[in-house]
Design an enzyme around this catalytic site. Sequence first.
Site, PDB file in Angstrom:
ATOM      1  N   GLN A  88      65.437  37.370  37.244  1.00  0.00           N
ATOM      2  CA  GLN A  88      65.916  36.045  37.241  1.00  0.00           C
ATOM      3  C   GLN A  88      65.917  35.340  38.497  1.00  0.00           C
ATOM      4  OE1 GLN A  88      68.922  35.129  33.924  1.00  0.00           O
ATOM      5  NE2 GLN A  88      69.301  37.048  34.552  1.00  0.00           N
ATOM      6  N   HIS A 106      62.144  33.655  36.433  1.00  0.00           N
ATOM      7  CA  HIS A 106      62.373  32.261  36.710  1.00  0.00           C
ATOM      8  C   HIS A 106      61.525  31.667  38.086  1.00  0.00           C
ATOM      9  CE1 HIS A 106      66.417  32.628  34.440  1.00  0.00           C
ATOM     10  NE2 HIS A 106      65.187  32.380  33.480  1.00  0.00           N
ATOM     11  N   CYS A 133      47.714  19.802  47.001  1.00  0.00           N
ATOM     12  CA  CYS A 133      47.443  20.959  46.362  1.00  0.00           C
ATOM     13  C   CYS A 133      46.064  21.473  47.353  1.00  0.00           C
ATOM     14  CB  CYS A 133      47.072  20.677  44.874  1.00  0.00           C
ATOM     15  SG  CYS A 133      46.197  22.244  44.153  1.00  0.00           S
ATOM     16  N   SER A 174      75.178  36.785  34.470  1.00  0.00           N
ATOM     17  CA  SER A 174      76.476  36.324  33.969  1.00  0.00           C
ATOM     18  C   SER A 174      76.038  35.904  32.307  1.00  0.00           C
ATOM     19  CB  SER A 174      77.199  34.961  34.435  1.00  0.00           C
ATOM     20  OG  SER A 174      75.884  34.046  34.306  1.00  0.00           O
TER      21      SER A 174
HETATM   22  C1  BJW Z   1      77.913  40.703  40.850  1.00  0.00           C
HETATM   23  C2  BJW Z   1      78.395  40.678  42.269  1.00  0.00           C
HETATM   24  C3  BJW Z   1      78.105  41.973  42.853  1.00  0.00           C
HETATM   25  C4  BJW Z   1      78.755  38.861  41.453  1.00  0.00           C
HETATM   26  N1  BJW Z   1      77.690  43.130  42.014  1.00  0.00           N
HETATM   27  N2  BJW Z   1      77.431  41.834  40.102  1.00  0.00           N
HETATM   28  C5  BJW Z   1      69.798  29.187  23.261  1.00  0.00           C
HETATM   29  C6  BJW Z   1      68.485  30.097  23.100  1.00  0.00           C
HETATM   30  C7  BJW Z   1      67.483  29.889  24.094  1.00  0.00           C
HETATM   31  C8  BJW Z   1      67.398  28.881  24.767  1.00  0.00           C
HETATM   32  C9  BJW Z   1      68.713  28.154  25.145  1.00  0.00           C
HETATM   33  C10 BJW Z   1      69.517  28.143  24.292  1.00  0.00           C
HETATM   34  N3  BJW Z   1      70.577  27.386  24.594  1.00  0.00           N
HETATM   35  C11 BJW Z   1      70.082  26.444  25.493  1.00  0.00           C
HETATM   36  C12 BJW Z   1      68.684  27.123  25.883  1.00  0.00           C
HETATM   37  C13 BJW Z   1      67.755  26.675  26.882  1.00  0.00           C
HETATM   38  C14 BJW Z   1      68.312  26.955  28.484  1.00  0.00           C
HETATM   39  C15 BJW Z   1      69.639  27.600  28.527  1.00  0.00           C
HETATM   40  O1  BJW Z   1      69.608  28.820  28.390  1.00  0.00           O
HETATM   41  N4  BJW Z   1      70.605  26.900  28.572  1.00  0.00           N
HETATM   42  C16 BJW Z   1      72.037  27.497  28.693  1.00  0.00           C
HETATM   43  C17 BJW Z   1      72.885  26.799  29.803  1.00  0.00           C
HETATM   44  C18 BJW Z   1      72.642  27.613  27.483  1.00  0.00           C
HETATM   45  N5  BJW Z   1      67.198  27.885  29.015  1.00  0.00           N
HETATM   46  C19 BJW Z   1      66.039  27.221  29.350  1.00  0.00           C
HETATM   47  O2  BJW Z   1      65.721  26.029  29.423  1.00  0.00           O
HETATM   48  C20 BJW Z   1      65.067  28.237  29.863  1.00  0.00           C
HETATM   49  N6  BJW Z   1      63.697  27.913  29.170  1.00  0.00           N
HETATM   50  C21 BJW Z   1      63.624  28.103  27.903  1.00  0.00           C
HETATM   51  O3  BJW Z   1      64.575  28.501  27.078  1.00  0.00           O
HETATM   52  O4  BJW Z   1      62.399  27.879  27.361  1.00  0.00           O
HETATM   53  C22 BJW Z   1      62.195  28.036  25.881  1.00  0.00           C
HETATM   54  C23 BJW Z   1      62.101  29.508  25.388  1.00  0.00           C
HETATM   55  C24 BJW Z   1      63.038  29.667  24.336  1.00  0.00           C
HETATM   56  C25 BJW Z   1      62.781  30.940  23.499  1.00  0.00           C
HETATM   57  C26 BJW Z   1      61.849  32.023  24.489  1.00  0.00           C
HETATM   58  C27 BJW Z   1      61.323  31.627  25.344  1.00  0.00           C
HETATM   59  C28 BJW Z   1      61.404  30.417  26.063  1.00  0.00           C
HETATM   60  C29 BJW Z   1      64.711  28.099  31.324  1.00  0.00           C
HETATM   61  C30 BJW Z   1      65.875  28.757  31.942  1.00  0.00           C
HETATM   62  C31 BJW Z   1      65.728  28.406  33.819  1.00  0.00           C
HETATM   63  C32 BJW Z   1      66.767  28.790  34.364  1.00  0.00           C
HETATM   64  N7  BJW Z   1      66.656  28.214  35.782  1.00  0.00           N
HETATM   65  C33 BJW Z   1      67.777  28.516  36.674  1.00  0.00           C
HETATM   66  C34 BJW Z   1      67.438  27.780  37.976  1.00  0.00           C
HETATM   67  C35 BJW Z   1      66.002  27.912  38.769  1.00  0.00           C
HETATM   68  C36 BJW Z   1      65.960  29.272  39.423  1.00  0.00           C
HETATM   69  C37 BJW Z   1      66.842  28.885  40.934  1.00  0.00           C
HETATM   70  O5  BJW Z   1      66.953  27.813  41.339  1.00  0.00           O
HETATM   71  O6  BJW Z   1      66.973  29.935  41.451  1.00  0.00           O
HETATM   72  O7  BJW Z   1      67.768  30.217  37.121  1.00  0.00           O
HETATM   73  S1  BJW Z   1      69.547  28.416  36.263  1.00  0.00           S
HETATM   74  C38 BJW Z   1      70.249  29.645  37.065  1.00  0.00           C
HETATM   75  O8  BJW Z   1      70.860  30.628  36.422  1.00  0.00           O
HETATM   76  C39 BJW Z   1      68.844  30.550  37.719  1.00  0.00           C
HETATM   77  C40 BJW Z   1      69.333  31.805  37.543  1.00  0.00           C
HETATM   78  O9  BJW Z   1      68.028  32.582  37.352  1.00  0.00           O
HETATM   79  C41 BJW Z   1      70.060  31.964  36.011  1.00  0.00           C
HETATM   80  C42 BJW Z   1      71.058  32.810  35.581  1.00  0.00           C
HETATM   81  O10 BJW Z   1      71.999  33.014  36.782  1.00  0.00           O
HETATM   82  P1  BJW Z   1      72.543  34.637  36.916  1.00  0.00           P
HETATM   83  O11 BJW Z   1      71.482  35.321  37.628  1.00  0.00           O
HETATM   84  O12 BJW Z   1      73.139  35.102  35.749  1.00  0.00           O
HETATM   85  O13 BJW Z   1      73.713  33.898  38.161  1.00  0.00           O
HETATM   86  P2  BJW Z   1      75.313  33.689  37.719  1.00  0.00           P
HETATM   87  O14 BJW Z   1      75.855  33.229  39.080  1.00  0.00           O
HETATM   88  O15 BJW Z   1      75.519  32.873  36.588  1.00  0.00           O
HETATM   89  O16 BJW Z   1      75.977  34.992  37.631  1.00  0.00           O
HETATM   90  C43 BJW Z   1      76.070  36.014  38.548  1.00  0.00           C
HETATM   91  C44 BJW Z   1      76.533  37.193  38.049  1.00  0.00           C
HETATM   92  O17 BJW Z   1      76.625  38.250  39.092  1.00  0.00           O
HETATM   93  C45 BJW Z   1      77.964  37.105  37.398  1.00  0.00           C
HETATM   94  O18 BJW Z   1      78.017  37.818  36.180  1.00  0.00           O
HETATM   95  C46 BJW Z   1      79.050  38.025  38.466  1.00  0.00           C
HETATM   96  O19 BJW Z   1      79.972  38.702  37.925  1.00  0.00           O
HETATM   97  C47 BJW Z   1      77.892  38.939  38.940  1.00  0.00           C
HETATM   98  N8  BJW Z   1      78.007  39.407  40.296  1.00  0.00           N
HETATM   99  N9  BJW Z   1      78.745  39.314  42.640  1.00  0.00           N
HETATM  100  C48 BJW Z   1      77.352  42.816  40.738  1.00  0.00           C
HETATM  101  N10 BJW Z   1      78.364  42.051  44.216  1.00  0.00           N
END
Ligand code: BJW
Length: 232
Positions: A88, A106, A133, A174
């Site tokens: 991601q 992502h 572009c 997370s």
């Molecule tokens: C360590 C550590 C160390 C720390 N060692 N560990 C229900 C079902 C389906 C979809 C939805 C739903 N409800 C809502 C939705 C829509 C939405 C969504 O999920 N919203 C939620 C808020 C509920 N999703 C979307 O809109 C997605 N698109 C979509 O669903 O399209 C339709 C579709 C449906 C079904 C199938 C297919 C498609 C798009 C999501 C886009 C996310 N974009 C982001 C930002 C852009 C990228 C960027 O700027 O970098 O992506 S959001 C942000 O969160 C980023 C990340 O990739 C993503 C995940 O975060 P991540 O990596 O988990 O980071 P953290 O900070 O949350 O966690 C860090 C972890 O590391 C922690 O657990 C720590 O403990 C750990 N850690 N240090 C090991 N040293």
Amino acid sequence: MSNIVILTGAGISAESGIETFRAETGLWAQHAVEDVATPEGFGRNPELVVEFYNARRAAAAAARPNVAHEALARLEAEHAGEVLVVTQNVDDLHERGGTRNLIHMHGAVGSALCAACDHRWDAPLVMVVGDPCPACNAPAARPDIVWFGEMPYQMERIFEALSRADIFVAIGTSGNVYPAAGFVAEAARVGAKTLEINLERSTVGSQFDDMLLGPATQTVPAWVNGILDGAK
Ligand code: BJW
């Protein structure tokens, strides 16, 4: 010969100095997610969004892959079955750590996307709103990032790999963002063994068969050694 699918999140790059999103002082504590990670936010204030990703691009360029990224590359090179890393993360630390079979679901901070014709090219270190572009000349360049409400990349390929997975591992994520947070359920449905590697249990942690808690630079190389030693 087992097929392994690995989902990674911000936690694997944390010890390389890249900020995570949901930590107390993480990116979402410094910026409103709806301002910088939605198409609507980009429409309202493209300068703010382009600046946010220019800073992220600079941070990624200054960072180095850590031993967790490198261990996954070693697993891909030495494991007899298929290893697919689905990240991601928008940094390029997996590639620079040696992983080849990789999906950036992502997007990537090093890539630019034309909002008019979908052409992609290498982003300059500093993007400017209205950059033309190179394919169609429209002033419609945007960061090649999947924002909330947009479809993550290569979903068909990911679900196909999950359908053949024997082992599914989520590292440093997370479990708050879908569809990635749903991969563990899909992997379990097809009978794969599931493992979470994280500093602490994620919001979907109870769905995994096993858990390895600790910093990725310690836990990931240890897990990879265990898999490779087990095959000898
Ligand atoms: C360590 C550590 C160390 C720390 N060692 N560990 C229900 C079902 C389906 C979809 C939805 C739903 N409800 C809502 C939705 C829509 C939405 C969504 O999920 N919203 C939620 C808020 C509920 N999703 C979307 O809109 C997605 N698109 C979509 O669903 O399209 C339709 C579709 C449906 C079904 C199938 C297919 C498609 C798009 C999501 C886009 C996310 N974009 C982001 C930002 C852009 C990228 C960027 O700027 O970098 O992506 S959001 C942000 O969160 C980023 C990340 O990739 C993503 C995940 O975060 P991540 O990596 O988990 O980071 P953290 O900070 O949350 O966690 C860090 C972890 O590391 C922690 O657990 C720590 O403990 C750990 N850690 N240090 C090991 N040293």
